[in-house]
Scaffold this active site. Structure first.
Site, PDB file in Angstrom:
ATOM      1  CD  GLU A 149      -9.885  -3.307  -4.144  1.00 37.97           C
ATOM      2  OE1 GLU A 149     -10.058  -3.824  -3.055  1.00 37.97           O
ATOM      3  OE2 GLU A 149      -9.287  -3.917  -4.693  1.00 37.97           O
ATOM      4  CD  GLU A 309      -4.884  -2.137  -4.592  1.00 37.82           C
ATOM      5  OE1 GLU A 309      -5.108  -3.368  -3.972  1.00 37.82           O
ATOM      6  OE2 GLU A 309      -5.404  -1.155  -4.042  1.00 37.82           O
TER       7      GLU A 309
HETATM    8  C1  GAL Z   1      -7.118  -4.703  -2.433  1.00 39.42           C
HETATM    9  C2  GAL Z   1      -7.053  -3.481  -1.383  1.00 39.42           C
HETATM   10  C3  GAL Z   1      -5.687  -3.155  -0.975  1.00 39.42           C
HETATM   11  C4  GAL Z   1      -5.152  -4.508  -0.347  1.00 39.42           C
HETATM   12  C5  GAL Z   1      -5.246  -5.435  -1.330  1.00 39.42           C
HETATM   13  C6  GAL Z   1      -4.545  -6.591  -0.580  1.00 39.42           C
HETATM   14  O1  GAL Z   1      -8.279  -5.319  -2.502  1.00 39.42           O
HETATM   15  O2  GAL Z   1      -7.294  -2.444  -2.435  1.00 39.42           O
HETATM   16  O3  GAL Z   1      -5.845  -2.171   0.086  1.00 39.42           O
HETATM   17  O4  GAL Z   1      -6.147  -4.808   0.930  1.00 39.42           O
HETATM   18  O5  GAL Z   1      -6.557  -5.932  -1.443  1.00 39.42           O
HETATM   19  O6  GAL Z   1      -4.553  -7.591  -1.695  1.00 39.42           O
END
Ligand code: GAL
Length: 666
Positions: A149, A309
């Site tokens: 990110e 994710e």
């Molecule tokens: C994302 C991040 C992850 C984790 C996740 C939690 O933004 O890439 O590492 O922190 O959020 O929702």
């Protein structure tokens, strides 16, 4: 590199270094039970892989990757550079980021680094070199995952080193200081620069005095380019040492996060991947999910992409963190596939018990496997396995919507006519009107080819290069239908107003001339003569070739046109000059869609989403029921979620899904 996913991937971030190795066997067994095919390993593992400068400890990672390989689980291997280890920032405090006020931001959370820091960059590249050398040939390796990110937490650093790099970037863009003075409009407020070393990042200014807008804009461009340079540097090490293995980095929820110019970034990816986290406080978060997915598919140029994710259930970072409703995981996952994803991954595979994210859900919950969530995870894995035949197919759309991160940055600069004009607002509104009509839409960059589209939507394209209006002009002349919303075409790439009447770049094409903006006060609204209503924005507009479709009944410009339509050769250019409410927007878009001859993917009741993917002559109709009632859709073929034949119609349960391979007698 053209990426072929070969399957619908399922998995997520896997952080075995947070656990004793005794747990790893169980992890692999459970991943097998859930049909996990892809584990993203090592994203925040730098401190674990290199506990002291130049001392690498790969033994644990060897064991993890060997184990995953023997269980048939592929690995999306991180370069682990997302968060520098404490030893690095202790030895090199200058590697920490500096904010606009000149304050250092300290380690102790994550991603605290200055993107211009030589120490950070060199150590990071050395680690990537080690990882690529060691694991390029590992049988588990499916993909490389650079950083994480980019732009999250630290998108811009304002230190002296970044200032020096900014000057180099500016000299490249403007050649000489005169070019910069012109672009930045420094004749204003005695800002004229005599030499490059006077130029700074837009650091905090005296109270109430806005920093030069073009300086702010250029700093955002520079910051996006700077991080992209870091991505490319790591990517090139991987390409050299691990040729043929596709490389990605995960973008962020792109309707909310606007720190990077994702069009520029996407051009450097082998695999476009993104993260999408629902905002459970937003009753329309499922429509936003569709928009983000469409945007990601646009960045992937219509090809396959990965949802890298999301949360299996609750997140931990909202003020209140509801769990996903029973059954919602399956529907929300299939929604991403419906919009072109060839994979659905989560953060993270096993929920942490320590650290700042311990209350974030995982595929393997704290409560273990005798849980609803785990049963849903296993069910989802099985369904995604059955969807393998869909991999590589594409979504077809005859509508395109232009979206641009630079226009977003420009639109939301300070000292504008109204703080209520925000960039994604109209993009969401137009997209929602299409979504509710079951119409598929592609997202394209300004200036992109519009061949094959019948209808193009241009929401709030405040900042626009000179070469964009001619593309839209020839699209309309060639028979296309175009919709532009207010505060578009206003400035050029330097944020200079296009004079002669708004909406500058699009004035002639739209056949209107706006003499003055007449934004509304907070809570004010206006009514239109066709029964519609609007708020936030109106304009003192006169017709210059267009016809009025509706006019204001009241408000500061009562009697003037609010929505206009201009016939130009074989096409039509619509202009929506006010912030129409949901129903009014839906009505305007329904008319435009009918005129343009655009049809829905399939007839569906309100709240039931339909999308189609195609590969050659084979098509799959995705039906996603976001309502609390059963829904019946006309379809014939086989529902590959259940394996059942579908003849003439299919009934989908409340919250349910179906993926019908169309054709045959059912
Ligand atoms: C994302 C991040 C992850 C984790 C996740 C939690 O933004 O890439 O590492 O922190 O959020 O929702």
């Amino acid at each position: 590199m053209a990426w072929e996913s070969g399957r619908i991937h399922f998995g997520g971030d896997y952080n075995p270094d947070q656990w004793p190795c005794a747990v790893w066997d169980e992890d692999r067994r459970l991943m097998g039970d859930a049909g996990v095919s892809l584990a993203s390993v090592g994203i925040f593992s730098w401190a674990h892989l290199e506990p002291a400068a130049g001392r690498y400890e790969f033994g644990w990672l060897d064991e993890v990757l060997d184990g995953l390989a023997s269980s048939g689980i592929g690995v999306d291997l991180a370069t682990a550079t997302a968060s520098p280890p404490p030893w690095l920032t202790t030895a090199h405090p200058e590697a920490l980021p500096t904010d606009r006020e000149g304050r250092r931001r300290w380690p102790g959370a994550r991603q605290a680094y200055c993107p211009s820091s030589t120490a950070w960059r060199e150590s990071g590249l050395a680690l990537v070199e080690q990882l690529a050398t060691r694991y390029a040939g590992h049988s588990s390796l499916r993909m490389w995952h650079v950083g994480n990110e980019y732009g999250c937490h630290t998108s811009r650093c304002y230190c002296d080193v970044c200032a020096a790099r900014f000057r180099v970037w500016l000299a490249d863009r403007y050649t000489d200081i005169g070019g910069l003075n012109h672009a930045w409009g420094t004749a204003f407020w005695s800002q004229r620069y005599s030499a490059w070393d006077e130029v700074l990042p837009p650091r905090i200014t005296p109270d109430g005095a806005w920093a030069n807008p073009t300086q702010q804009l250029d700093y955002r461009r520079f910051a996006s380019d700077l991080l992209l340079e870091e991505f490319v540097a790591e990517r090139d090490v991987l390409r050299r040492l691990s040729p043929g293995v596709p490389i990605t980095t995960n973008f962020m929820v792109m309707t909310r996060f606007n720190q990077l110019d994702y069009w520029a970034w996407a051009a450097e990816m082998d695999v476009v991947s993104t993260d999408y986290y629902p905002d459970f406080a937003d009753p329309h978060t499922h429509i936003e999910a569709a928009l983000c997915a469409d945007m990601t598919r646009g960045l992937a140029d219509g090809g396959p992409w990965l949802l890298m994710e999301t949360s299996p259930s609750a997140v931990n970072w909202q003020p209140r963190n509801p769990a996903r409703r029973p059954g919602a995981l399956r529907r929300d996952a299939l929604q991403q596939i419906a919009h072109g994803a060839d994979g659905f991954n989560v953060f993270q595979i096993r929920a942490s018990v320590a650290g700042a994210e311990k209350f974030h859900s995982g595929l393997i919950p704290h409560a273990g496997t005798d849980t609803r969530l785990w049963r849903e995870v296993v069910e989802l894995g099985a369904i995604l396995g059955r969807l393998e035949e869909v991999a590589g197919s594409r979504v077809e759309a005859s509508v395109a919507m232009v979206f641009d991160w630079q226009a977003w940055w420009g639109c939301e600069l300070d000292s504008h006519p109204s703080v209520d004009v925000t960039y994604p607002d109209r993009a969401r509104a137009l997209h929602r009107a299409l979504w509710e009509s079951g119409i598929a839409v592609d997202i394209v960059a300004p200036g992109a080819s519009l061949e094959g589209y019948s209808l193009v939507l241009v929401p709030t394209l405040y900042l626009v290069d000179d070469d964009v209006a001619p593309v839209l002009d020839s699209f309309v002349r060639g028979g296309g239908h175009l919709v532009v919303t207010y505060f578009s075409g206003i400035v050029d790439r330097n944020d200079h107003v296009r004079p002669g009447g708004y909406p500058g770049a699009f004035r002639d094409l739209l056949g209107v001339l706006v003499e003055e903006f007449t934004p509304l006060l907070e809570h004010e609204s206006v009514h239109l003569d066709d029964g519609g209503s609007a708020d936030v924005w109106t304009e003192d507009l006169r017709l210059a070739g267009a016809e009025a479709v509706s006019t204001y009944r009241d408000g500061p410009v009562a009697g003037k046109p609010a929505v206009t339509r201009h016939h130009v050769e074989d096409g039509v250019a619509w202009y929506i000059a006010t912030r129409t409410d949901v129903d009014t927007t839906a009505r305007v878009i329904a008319r435009v869609v009918a005129d343009a001859g655009v049809s829905p993917v399939a007839a569906a009741p309100p709240g039931v989403e339909v999308q189609r993917r195609r590969s050659g002559d084979t098509t799959w109709l995705f039906v996603l029921n976001h309502t609390d009632a059963e829904a019946t859709i006309d379809a014939t073929g086989t529902d590959i979620v259940t394996g059942s034949a579908v003849s003439a119609s299919i009934t989908v349960a409340p919250g349910g899904v179906a993926v019908v391979r169309e054709g045959g007698d059912g």
